[in-house]
Design an enzyme around this catalytic site. Sequence first.
Site, PDB file in Angstrom:
ATOM      1  N   ASP A   1       3.559  -9.638   4.741  1.00  0.00           N
ATOM      2  CA  ASP A   1       2.377  -9.469   3.890  1.00  0.00           C
ATOM      3  C   ASP A   1       2.515 -10.154   2.547  1.00  0.00           C
ATOM      4  OD1 ASP A   1       0.607  -8.040   5.391  1.00  0.00           O
ATOM      5  OD2 ASP A   1       1.287  -6.081   4.711  1.00  0.00           O
TER       6      ASP A   1
HETATM    7  C1  GLC Z   1       3.280  -4.715  -0.697  1.00  0.00           C
HETATM    8  C2  GLC Z   1       4.634  -4.550  -0.012  1.00  0.00           C
HETATM    9  C3  GLC Z   1       4.607  -4.942   1.430  1.00  0.00           C
HETATM   10  C4  GLC Z   1       3.407  -4.366   2.104  1.00  0.00           C
HETATM   11  C5  GLC Z   1       2.124  -4.704   1.350  1.00  0.00           C
HETATM   12  C6  GLC Z   1       0.922  -4.145   2.077  1.00  0.00           C
HETATM   13  O1  GLC Z   1       3.001  -6.021  -0.906  1.00  0.00           O
HETATM   14  O2  GLC Z   1       5.664  -5.281  -0.637  1.00  0.00           O
HETATM   15  O3  GLC Z   1       5.794  -4.504   2.061  1.00  0.00           O
HETATM   16  O4  GLC Z   1       3.318  -4.846   3.412  1.00  0.00           O
HETATM   17  O5  GLC Z   1       2.214  -4.204   0.054  1.00  0.00           O
HETATM   18  O6  GLC Z   1       0.108  -3.341   1.387  1.00  0.00           O
HETATM   19  C1  GLC Z   2       4.954  -3.449   5.213  1.00  0.00           C
HETATM   20  C2  GLC Z   2       3.639  -3.492   5.940  1.00  0.00           C
HETATM   21  C3  GLC Z   2       3.723  -4.328   7.202  1.00  0.00           C
HETATM   22  C4  GLC Z   2       4.312  -5.667   6.889  1.00  0.00           C
HETATM   23  C5  GLC Z   2       5.635  -5.540   6.185  1.00  0.00           C
HETATM   24  C6  GLC Z   2       6.195  -6.868   5.755  1.00  0.00           C
HETATM   25  O1  GLC Z   2       5.865  -2.702   5.930  1.00  0.00           O
HETATM   26  O2  GLC Z   2       3.211  -2.190   6.268  1.00  0.00           O
HETATM   27  O3  GLC Z   2       2.459  -4.479   7.765  1.00  0.00           O
HETATM   28  O4  GLC Z   2       4.444  -6.358   8.093  1.00  0.00           O
HETATM   29  O5  GLC Z   2       5.483  -4.735   5.029  1.00  0.00           O
HETATM   30  O6  GLC Z   2       5.485  -7.405   4.704  1.00  0.00           O
END
Ligand code: GLC
Ligand code: GLC
Length: 814
Positions: free
Chosen positions: A487
Amino acid sequence: MTFGYFDDENKEYVITRPDTPLPWINYLGCQDYFGIISNTAGGYSFYRDARLRRITRYRYNNVPFDLGGRYIYLRDDESGEFWSPSWQPTRHDLENYTCRHGMGYTLIGSRYNGIAAHTNYFVPLDENLEIWQLTITNQRSKRASLSVFSSIEFCLWDAQDDATNFQRNFSIGQVEVEDGVIYHKTEYRERRDHFAYFACSGKVEAFDTQRDAFVGPYRSWDKPVALERGRLANSVAHGWAPIGAHQVKAELAPGETRQIIFVLGYHENPRDQKFDPPDSQILNKRTVKPVIAKYLDFAHVDAAFQNLRRYWNGLLGILQVDTPDVHTNRMVNIWNAYQCMATFNMSRSASFYESGIGRGLGFRDSNQDLLGFVHMVPARARERILDLAATQLPTGGAYHQYQPLTKRGNNDVGGNFNDDPHWLILGVAAYLKETGDWGILDEPVPYDNHPGSEQPLYEHLERSFKYTLDRLGPHGLPLIGRADWNDCLNLNCFSDTPGQSFQTTTNKDGKVAESVFIAGLFVLAGRELADITQRRGLTEEAKDYLAQVAKMEDTIRQHGWDGEWFLRAYDDFGRKIGSKECLEGKIFIETQGFCVLTDIGLDDGLAVKSMESVSKYLATEHGIILQQPAYSRYYLELGEISSYPPGYKENAGIFCHNNPWVMIAETRVGNGDRAHDYYSRINPSAREPISDLHRCEPYVYAQMIAGRDAPTYGEAKNSWLTGTAAWNYYAITQWILGIRTSYDGLQISPVIPKSWRGFNATRIFRGVTYHITIERAGEGNHVALKVDGVPIKGDTVPPPGDGRKEVSVKGALT
Ligand code: GLC
Ligand code: GLC
């Protein structure tokens, strides 16, 4: 250093000192009513939705970190001294403090001044309430005159509003007290037909419902004025902050034990029967009273608790293993499966790191979570799949999240995370392999919840696949959109404005940046789709899918390989990400794990090379790092990933979710030693001896362990709600132990360490119990199976044709 121990017999983790490095929590409830409870009785409860139906108040990021919860106080009415048997909030020097976190219950207790007190907190099955079952024993040699006090702080239902809208909320609080039961009915007079109640089995001497009357001005929960006074004031809340507190007297002879039950619940009335009498403003309590009476009955509460234990034993009994490694056994048999149920129930909404007011259910997250729970609750997995698919967009794309209460896609976050749709294919494939319920593919499911747009679920899968084909970039790789699995790799974001969301800000038109990860995912999902399609008899279509898959594989070899490892992506300028040419972020874990678990490069040596590079550049004693070298500064063209200081989260943290991809990949190249070694490095139970460094719970996975670039290298964060749970479960059970669901039967194909003499397992699969014994006869991974003594060809045990319900499978590994 440890803070407790595992009691595997009882499926509990026993915490033996209250001052754990962080609150170590557990979940109560597994249907509609839920609670989070810490080892010192902190936490809160909600009905279905942690934001919109919050029942008790909780202040996140508090000082201390965990304050507010389900507190019981005991008071010695002769000396006036009072304390809390769960340590918080009074923090006395307790003897024999223990917190037993078990499957759906938490038992906290201690002894102080010769008084032993234990409270068992749990949510009975099929009820919207929680029980606090308190047992007090006088271990003194003389009589004890005690008062017992309960306390909770009611919330005004919408936790977001509760924390912000004081000009209104301080004026709307309303309660009723009848027969010692405290009813919280704020907003019930208008548009709510639900309320909360707090009842007690003991004779209620007095109560409080106004926080200030109980706690007192300028005080906190550690020294409530009411406890000093020794008597509650029978306060009735009008506005301000309604609470529930009971006072019960306990006169105990030496050795005498007394039980008191508190019941905190949620109840709905029919809209047209809210009040009694109908033209009054008085709560209609006719339907709630029998529920309360039932659970103030000791025998009934004991039976409900046994019922809950049976339920969990049943769920966990579907797969039990006995391997030479205690940490594997404990995680597979108990805690990892249990955590998978928590991620099923909560997705990423409510933990001590997810506030419950933010995210709904992630499309990507929930589909992956299926891998971990589909065997335990297949019917609910089915419903989840159909709910998820109904939020898919007509383009084949998906809302990134949806709200569990409304089941609608979340417009604030929107879509365009270009990996999202493929997870639906993988989720459905996992469901089909587990259940054989092919009928689900014909279920009519709308797009974007639009009535009239219903198409069979199967068509949703086709659109998921095509979504990528419609969005290929300059190298023929999938365009990344806002992000892929990571993400925080936001290649079209280019945000230089503080506070902007990296996930929803898009400043580029997205026609250049490509993801090698999505390419790998496309190959895996495409193969699954082709298999499903073939089995539906659509041979031509299946061939077509496989042709697209083969083409993508070629593209990956041509444009996604860097010489020693797989590239990660191309940015908006068409430059490589995750390449030896880069100054930072030369190698990423995601594509190594995902491409190899998809079998890309198995035949031409790329897979082995990629795994060697992971071992050389990314593997550490605490797990495998997401990328190296860490980004030392913010890069506009990379987005959130470079916003984190080095070693944390997606910037070179050990992001535990993707470590299992490498474990599975290692099984594909036949390296059981390495697969299990990686598994052990992040296995929470195996990390228990370093609890003071790890800091999070030793019984569940955390999302992240700080990487070696971080000053706090080895410290875990964000426990419980993470895709790590499902993926580790899937990696160890289906790939390392190799007990794999397939369309044609139960496949048994272990890739275990060389030093293991074998293992045993029991797996209930489509109604048949398989007793599996694997023995090592050589060092390799070739398995020869005998089913009920008869050798079979291949490694898939077909379902017994003759209606047998028990099957014995013996495997020899050579
Ligand atoms: C933040 C986190 C990431 C997550 C994203 C989604 O960026 O670092 O882990 O997936 O939020 O809301
Ligand atoms: C968080 C989010 C997931 C994403 C991950 C890596 O765990 O929930 O959707 O894949 O971060 O960014």
